[in-house]
Each structure stands twice: as structure tokens, then as C-alpha cells.
Design an enzyme around this catalytic site. Structure first.
Site, mmCIF file in Angstrom:
data_model
loop_
_atom_site.group_PDB
_atom_site.id
_atom_site.type_symbol
_atom_site.label_atom_id
_atom_site.label_comp_id
_atom_site.label_asym_id
_atom_site.label_seq_id
_atom_site.Cartn_x
_atom_site.Cartn_y
_atom_site.Cartn_z
ATOM 1 N N GLN A 1 -50.294 -46.574 -98.319
ATOM 2 C CA GLN A 1 -51.254 -45.592 -98.827
ATOM 3 C C GLN A 1 -51.192 -45.475 -100.351
ATOM 4 O OE1 GLN A 1 -51.509 -41.895 -96.214
ATOM 5 N NE2 GLN A 1 -49.800 -43.002 -95.257
ATOM 6 N N ASN B 1 -46.366 -45.502 -95.988
ATOM 7 C CA ASN B 1 -46.420 -44.701 -97.207
ATOM 8 C C ASN B 1 -46.680 -45.541 -98.453
ATOM 9 O OD1 ASN B 1 -46.070 -42.326 -95.790
ATOM 10 N ND2 ASN B 1 -43.844 -42.313 -96.045
ATOM 11 N N LYS C 1 -44.448 -42.643 -102.746
ATOM 12 C CA LYS C 1 -44.770 -44.047 -102.998
ATOM 13 C C LYS C 1 -45.944 -44.248 -103.958
ATOM 14 C CE LYS C 1 -41.898 -46.352 -100.175
ATOM 15 N NZ LYS C 1 -41.062 -47.506 -100.575
ATOM 16 N N GLU D 1 -29.644 -43.099 -95.276
ATOM 17 C CA GLU D 1 -30.373 -44.008 -94.383
ATOM 18 C C GLU D 1 -30.151 -43.622 -92.922
ATOM 19 O OE1 GLU D 1 -29.934 -48.291 -96.247
ATOM 20 O OE2 GLU D 1 -28.052 -47.186 -96.510
ATOM 21 N N ASN E 1 -46.139 -37.618 -93.821
ATOM 22 C CA ASN E 1 -47.166 -38.243 -92.976
ATOM 23 C C ASN E 1 -46.671 -38.351 -91.539
ATOM 24 O OD1 ASN E 1 -49.172 -38.711 -95.034
ATOM 25 N ND2 ASN E 1 -47.773 -40.235 -95.876
ATOM 26 N N GLY F 1 -34.750 -46.520 -97.969
ATOM 27 C CA GLY F 1 -35.148 -47.638 -97.130
ATOM 28 C C GLY F 1 -34.581 -48.910 -97.735
ATOM 29 N N SER G 1 -44.776 -49.733 -93.793
ATOM 30 C CA SER G 1 -45.012 -49.063 -92.511
ATOM 31 C C SER G 1 -45.996 -47.915 -92.669
ATOM 32 C CB SER G 1 -43.696 -48.532 -91.937
ATOM 33 O OG SER G 1 -43.189 -47.482 -92.745
ATOM 34 N N GLY H 1 -35.614 -48.723 -103.458
ATOM 35 C CA GLY H 1 -36.445 -48.588 -104.639
ATOM 36 C C GLY H 1 -36.350 -47.222 -105.283
#
Length: 328
Positions: free
Chosen positions: A93, A90, A63, A211, A315, A190, A88, A193
Site C-alpha cells: 500500500q 503494508n 511503510k 519478531e 490494517n 520483519g 504481504s 528495515g
């Protein structure tokens, strides 16, 4: 070292469509501040494929690419307004990292049930967090309220042309590292993107979005030819990073005609992929980040020696990751 962001392009309007030329610009912007993540060989059912290790980014996930491309393209007046993002963890951050490097105030709307490791890391990067209830509250409505209250710029996690182009920079890296266009790229999905960015970056490659079961809104939307939303009875999933309730028109417009049919994976298939990555690649991969590998290991996507699987993030909650390993 202070970053020197690329100059904004005054010819790009806020509602411009993402393009491959934009992906190439994003790849240059990302390469100016970050080294490429490794492309690692790994054997699956007798075939050598490749794993793109995006969990080795400074924020532990891909991301950072879209966040940097979006924020570095802001002009000075927009930077002064600050940014608001929804995530949520990523994207949160990534935006917080880019904002701190560029001196931009960042507010992140995050679900109260986000992994604590992601909440803590986002705060440590200097962002302000606004919590919402998942399920129960509309995260986009919460973000819109914060944008209006602060006069800030919204940096959407997937429905933003600059973010899409930034995520596509991973595809440019992959082709350069492989020395050719990959035959197919399998990627966790998700809101779409990353999949959209990869489709623009590698037009000769087959793009497979993966997914969680019950949250395969991109896959269902591709079949229906329209936006399909997750139902209120959507099942729980360990893939916290892959739970938007719907994709967006901008993502669907890019993916239509460029994407293979969507694939859905179960929590157990994802856990098996986490264990595989740890044992075979010595990598810590979070559940959402392992979804594409899960599809490959489960035989839901065909593979050849030009197949690339994107491992999008690492993460993990330490205790849950230890439990996953122990269960194997």
C-alpha cells in the site's frame, strides 16, 4: 494537490549504504507531504511510556515512509520504467500510494493468503497485483521475474537503502515530539528495515527489534553474526506482516553493534497487546503492528519514561480483530 517530489541526488549510487544523513533527508521529504503521527502516553506497570501511532498514516502503516523516500528519489527514466515491490500488504500500500501520487506504474507481488483487506486496499490504490503461494514459492524469485519482464525498478520492502532511511524518519519524528532522544525504541521487526532506520535515526537510543516466535530471523542473525533463514517447519503466526524468511546483509550490517538482542513474542501475547491498545489507546492495531507492545506488556523489554513503542500498522481483517477482542 499534486506532490512536488524532491530532486534526485545524482551522487547517490543504487548500492549506496544507508546513513543518518540520508535519514534526515528522508524525514524532510516525508514531512513535506505528511503530518507527524501522534506520540501518545500510556501507562504500563506503573510507568508512563510512549506509543508512536503509525497506523494513522494514510495507508494504515509506517511503510509509506520508505516507499515515498524511495520512489521520490527515482529519476525520470526510472519512473518511466515503473516499479515492482514484494509485500504481504503494508509495503504494498505504501508503494501503491506513492506511485499513484508520482504517476508511476506499480506492480506488487503479494502472497495469496494475504489479508483480503490489504489486497483490496492495494488494488484500490491503482497497483497491479501478482499473487504467489506462501509457503511454496520464493517471493523474491517471483519479483525478479516481474522486474526482468517489465524492465521495472525493484523497491524491496526492507533491503533497500532508501527504504531503510525512509523508515528511519519515524525516529526523527519521535525525538522531536519527545523533546529528547528516547532511551529505547521497541519496534516490530520483519526484515529489519524499520529497526535499521531507527538505529541510524536515534544512535543514542537502545533499539529493540521484536519478531514472532519461530520467525525471529533478525534476532537469530544478530546472535549468529550471519544471515539465518527460517526453516520450512516455521510455525504459523498471526503476524502476517512479519514473515520474511530472512533478513538481508544491508540490514544486518546496520544493526550489528547498534541493536539490542532480538525479542520473540507469541500469538497470544500479540492478541493481548491488540486488546490493550484498543482498550487503553482506542486504537486498532494489526497483529504485526502490535508485536513491540506485546513484548513490553509481557515484560520481555525493560521500560522507563523514555521508552517508545512503535505501533506500526492497523490494517486488520475486521472479523479476526473482532474475534480477538471478544476472546479477551
Amino acid at each position: 494537490m499534486n506532490a512536488q517530489p524532491p530532486a534526485s541526488d545524482p551522487n547517490r549510487s543504487p548500492d549506496h549504504a544507508p546513513t543518518r544523513e540520508g535519514v534526515l533527508r528522508a524525514a524532510e521529504a516525508v514531512a513535506a507531504i505528511l503530518p507527524p503521527t501522534p506520540l501518545l502516553p500510556v501507562e504500563v506497570s506503573g510507568t508512563r511510556i510512549w506509543a508512536k501511532a503509525e497506523m494513522l498514516q494514510p495507508v494504515g502503516a509506517f511503510k509509506i515512509r520508505g516507499a515515498w523516500h524511495r520512489l521520490s528519489a527515482l529519476d525520470e527514466s526510472d519512473r518511466a520504467r515503473g516499479v515492482v515491490a514484494v509485500s504481504s500488504g503494508n509495503h504494498a500500500q505504501g508503494v501503491a500510494w506513492a506511485a499513484r501520487r508520482l504517476g508511476i506504474a506499480a506492480t506488487i507481488v503479494m502472497p495469496r493468503d494475504a489479508p483480503q483487506v490489504k489486497l483490496d486496499a492495494t488494488r484500490a490504490l491503482g497497483a497491479e497485483i501478482v499473487l504467489y503461494e506462501r509457503p511454496g514459492e520464493d517471493r523474491d524469485a517471483v519479483a525478479a521475474r516481474e522486474v526482468e519482464r517489465r524492465g521495472a525498478v525493484l523497491v524491496h520492502a526492507f533491503a533497500d537503502p532508501w527504504v531503510i532511511e525512509g523508515q528511519g524518519s519515524a525516529g526523527i519524528e519521535i525525538a522531536e515530539q519527545l523533546g529528547r532522544a528516547p532511551s529505547r525504541i521497541v519496534a516490530p521487526c520483519g526484515g529489519g528495515g524499520l529497526s535499521a532506520g531507527l538505529a541510524l535515526a536515534c544512535p543514542q537510543s537502545r533499539i529493540h527489534p521484536v519478531e514472532p516466535e519461530g520467525w525471529d530471523m533478525v534476532g537469530r542473525s544478530l546472535v549468529a553474526g550471519r544471515i539465518v533463514r527460517a526453516g520450512e517447519d516455521a510455525p504459523k503466526t498471526i503476524c502476517d506482516a512479519l514473515q520474511p524468511t530472512a533478513t538481508a546483509p544491508i540490514n544486518l550490517s546496520v544493526l550489528n553493534g547498534r541493536s539490542e538482542p532480538g525479542v520473540a513474542v507469541s500469538d497470544e501475547e500479540v492478541r493481548a497487546a491488540q486488546r490493550f491498545a484498543f482498550a487503553r489507546l482506542r486504537l486498532v492495531v494489526e497483529p504485526g503492528g502490535a508485536a513491540a507492545l506485546a513484548a513490553v506488556l509481557a515484560g520481555k523489554v525493560p521500560v522507563d519514561d523514555g521508552t517508545v513503542v512503535v505501533l506500526t500498522g492497523g490494517n486488520c481483517d475486521p472479523q479476526r480483530f473482532a474475534e480477538t477482542l471478544a476472546a479477551g
